[in-house]
Motif scaffolding. Structure first.
Motif, PDB file in Angstrom:
ATOM      1  N   THR A   1      36.437  32.311  48.797  1.00  0.00           N
ATOM      2  CA  THR A   1      35.218  32.771  48.094  1.00  0.00           C
ATOM      3  C   THR A   1      34.790  31.732  47.067  1.00  0.00           C
ATOM      4  O   THR A   1      33.618  31.361  46.973  1.00  0.00           O
ATOM      5  CB  THR A   1      35.516  34.116  47.371  1.00  0.00           C
ATOM      6  N   ASN A   2      35.751  31.244  46.287  1.00  0.00           N
ATOM      7  CA  ASN A   2      35.417  30.303  45.211  1.00  0.00           C
ATOM      8  C   ASN A   2      34.969  28.948  45.755  1.00  0.00           C
ATOM      9  O   ASN A   2      34.069  28.314  45.195  1.00  0.00           O
ATOM     10  CB  ASN A   2      36.592  30.165  44.247  1.00  0.00           C
TER      11      ASN A   2
ATOM     12  N   ASP B   1      40.826  31.527  38.357  1.00  0.00           N
ATOM     13  CA  ASP B   1      40.065  31.260  39.591  1.00  0.00           C
ATOM     14  C   ASP B   1      40.889  30.481  40.617  1.00  0.00           C
ATOM     15  O   ASP B   1      40.372  30.014  41.615  1.00  0.00           O
ATOM     16  CB  ASP B   1      38.771  30.512  39.268  1.00  0.00           C
TER      17      ASP B   1
ATOM     18  N   THR C   1      40.439  34.848  47.771  1.00  0.00           N
ATOM     19  CA  THR C   1      39.732  34.438  46.535  1.00  0.00           C
ATOM     20  C   THR C   1      39.414  32.949  46.577  1.00  0.00           C
ATOM     21  O   THR C   1      38.334  32.516  46.182  1.00  0.00           O
ATOM     22  CB  THR C   1      40.610  34.766  45.294  1.00  0.00           C
TER      23      THR C   1
ATOM     24  N   PHE D   1      41.234  35.938  40.303  1.00  0.00           N
ATOM     25  CA  PHE D   1      42.214  36.519  41.230  1.00  0.00           C
ATOM     26  C   PHE D   1      43.024  37.597  40.527  1.00  0.00           C
ATOM     27  O   PHE D   1      43.542  37.372  39.431  1.00  0.00           O
ATOM     28  CB  PHE D   1      43.146  35.432  41.770  1.00  0.00           C
TER      29      PHE D   1
ATOM     30  N   ALA E   1      35.180  33.720  41.103  1.00  0.00           N
ATOM     31  CA  ALA E   1      35.892  35.008  41.076  1.00  0.00           C
ATOM     32  C   ALA E   1      37.283  34.817  40.480  1.00  0.00           C
ATOM     33  O   ALA E   1      37.912  33.768  40.665  1.00  0.00           O
ATOM     34  CB  ALA E   1      36.011  35.534  42.504  1.00  0.00           C
TER      35      ALA E   1
ATOM     36  N   GLU F   1      45.401  35.508  47.750  1.00  0.00           N
ATOM     37  CA  GLU F   1      44.883  34.311  47.063  1.00  0.00           C
ATOM     38  C   GLU F   1      43.946  33.522  47.977  1.00  0.00           C
ATOM     39  O   GLU F   1      42.949  32.964  47.528  1.00  0.00           O
ATOM     40  CB  GLU F   1      46.048  33.410  46.631  1.00  0.00           C
TER      41      GLU F   1
END
Ligand code: FAD
Length: 404
Positions: free
Chosen positions: A329-330, A286, A326, A344, A342, A323
């Motif tokens: 998002t995280n 993550d 992601t 990667f 999520a 990256e």
């Protein structure tokens, strides 16, 4: 209730893209987002070989942070990070300190000199705008001085590039284009100039398709580049380099040695006590640093293993940008109380290396590209990034619009 505070360190590909993604996706007052960077501009590291050789003005590679970051959503702090105090959740800056609830480390790379004697002290490196401006001016000064010296010194016109990886080859392609123009400007015969590439491996662009490598080598040799492959730089001195190949030692006198042979993650990461390999933290899936659930690491400071060959992915802008998506998002999931993060997975779309004006090699999907087609593809990749960062306006302002 106070808003969670997200501090992003570094406004390179990984950092600025995380900030831009967060500013697009967070609701008003959902989080306090702070972006810290040394300069008030973002620069395109992947273009730096061009201003280094002098084939592009360095201003074209920089984008003012306030042009892409919405100051109503992201608070930009221009300062230099000195240390991260992990246990105290604090970042020490040159001019103050910041505490955080969530941290994103995106401080980029430093040259790796592998302990080669004298390299740090005597060689140039392609690292940021300041470093490439210095290389360009230094080379111009060497050419300008040549005809003014009583005794014409060959070392002024001997340009050595250490390393034939991506950066080294892209730089040498630009240099080979610039040299004839410098010769013209300073009344120097081209035959007096040597451009030498030194690489320890037996091939240039290790890892690239052999057919493409052969093409690149032929193009560059035709432009007057000399390759010394399978050759180690033993030492870099004020006078030049000492090379060794098969127990044979050779000294080449040169006033200009540019080292492109390796990079490592920013040393602030290791100096702040994170467990790292050459400055790169082996992050969880993550993108969090092991043991630190509120610290993400992206870009060249992060290390991710390619499960297909059990080797680390090379540090690239392509991966840093992915990256950032992601990571944003995280962060959103965490501040919204969703603990399921999520994972990667890099989606390598291809790699294209330029060889100077109108020439490049690369692969996109499983297709090999050469020459002007590859060169146009490289510009499309560059423009796509600008589009992701700042939309069509930024493409029009900073993009490479002449494809052929
Ligand atoms: P960077 O882009 O290096 O950004 C780091 C940021 O942190 C910078 O803004 C810097 O000013 C800031 N910073 C650093 N230290 C501090 C501090 N102490 N305090 C505050 N701010 C700080 N990759 C590709 O995918 N494709 C290519 O074609 C390609 N070509 C390349 C060509 C060249 C010449 C070079 C040098 C690299 C190339 N790369 C390429 C690799 C790519 O540029 C890097 O992988 C990418 O820049 C990494 O992004 P990053 O966000 O980690 O760091």
């Amino acid at each position: 209730m106070s808003r969670p505070k997200i501090v992003i360190l570094g406004a390179g590909y990984g950092g600025i893209m995380t900030a831009v993604r967060l500013q697009k996706q967070t609701n008003a007052n959902e989080a306090e987002i702070i972006l810290v960077n040394k300069h008030n501009y973002h620069y395109q590291t992947t273009w730096l070989h061009e201003p280094a050789a002098g084939t592009m003005h360095h201003d074209r590679t920089r984008i003012m942070i306030n042009d892409v970051v919405d100051e109503n959503k992201v608070n930009f702090v221009q300062d230099t990070v000195v240390e991260i105090k992990r246990e105290e959740q604090k970042v020490i800056l040159e001019n103050g300190e910041l505490d955080y609830d969530y941290l994103v480390i995106a401080l980029g790379f430093e040259p790796e000199t592998f302990g080669i004697k004298g390299l740090k002290e005597n060689a140039f490196s392609i690292r940021n705008i300041d470093s490439v401006r210095k290389i360009r001016e230094h080379i111009e000064y060497q050419f300008a001085s040549y005809n003014n010296d009583k005794e014409k010194k060959k070392e002024r016109l001997t340009l050595i590039v250490g390393g034939a990886g991506f950066t080294g080859i892209e730089f040498i392609g630009e240099l080979a284009d610039r040299v004839p123009k410098l010769c013209n400007e300073f009344d120097i015969d081209r035959s007096n100039v040597r451009i030498i590439n030194v690489e320890a491996m037996p091939t240039l662009l290790p890892g690239f398709d052999p057919e493409l490598v052969e093409y690149a080598k032929n193009i560059l040799e035709r432009k007057g580049v000399e390759f010394k492959l399978g050759t180690m730089i033993k030492e870099c001195t004020e006078e030049g380099v000492i090379l060794s190949k098969d127990d044979q030692v050779e000294e080449i006198k040169s006033n200009t040695v540019v080292w492109t042979g390796g990079v490592r993650g920013n040393s602030i990461v290791e100096n702040s006590g994170f467990e790292a390999m050459r400055g790169r933290v082996k992050v969880n899936k993550d993108l969090r640093a092991p043991g630190y659930d509120n610290v993400f690491v992206v870009g060249d400071c992060a290390l991710i293993i390619n499960e297909e060959n059990d080797r680390p992915y090379p540090p690239t802008a392509q991966i840093a940008i992915q990256e950032a998506y992601t990571c944003a998002t995280n962060l959103l999931r965490l501040i919204r109380g969703n603990e399921e993060l999520a994972s990667f997975k890099p989606d390598i779309k291809g790699t294209v290396a330029s060889l100077g004006e109108g020439e490049a090699i690369g692969t996109v999907g499983n297709k090999k590209l050469y020459g002007s087609t590859a060169s146009a593809m490289k510009k499309i990749i560059d423009n796509r990034y600008l589009f992701l960062l700042g939309g069509p306006g930024l493409v029009l302002k900073k993009g490479k619009l002449k494809l052929f």
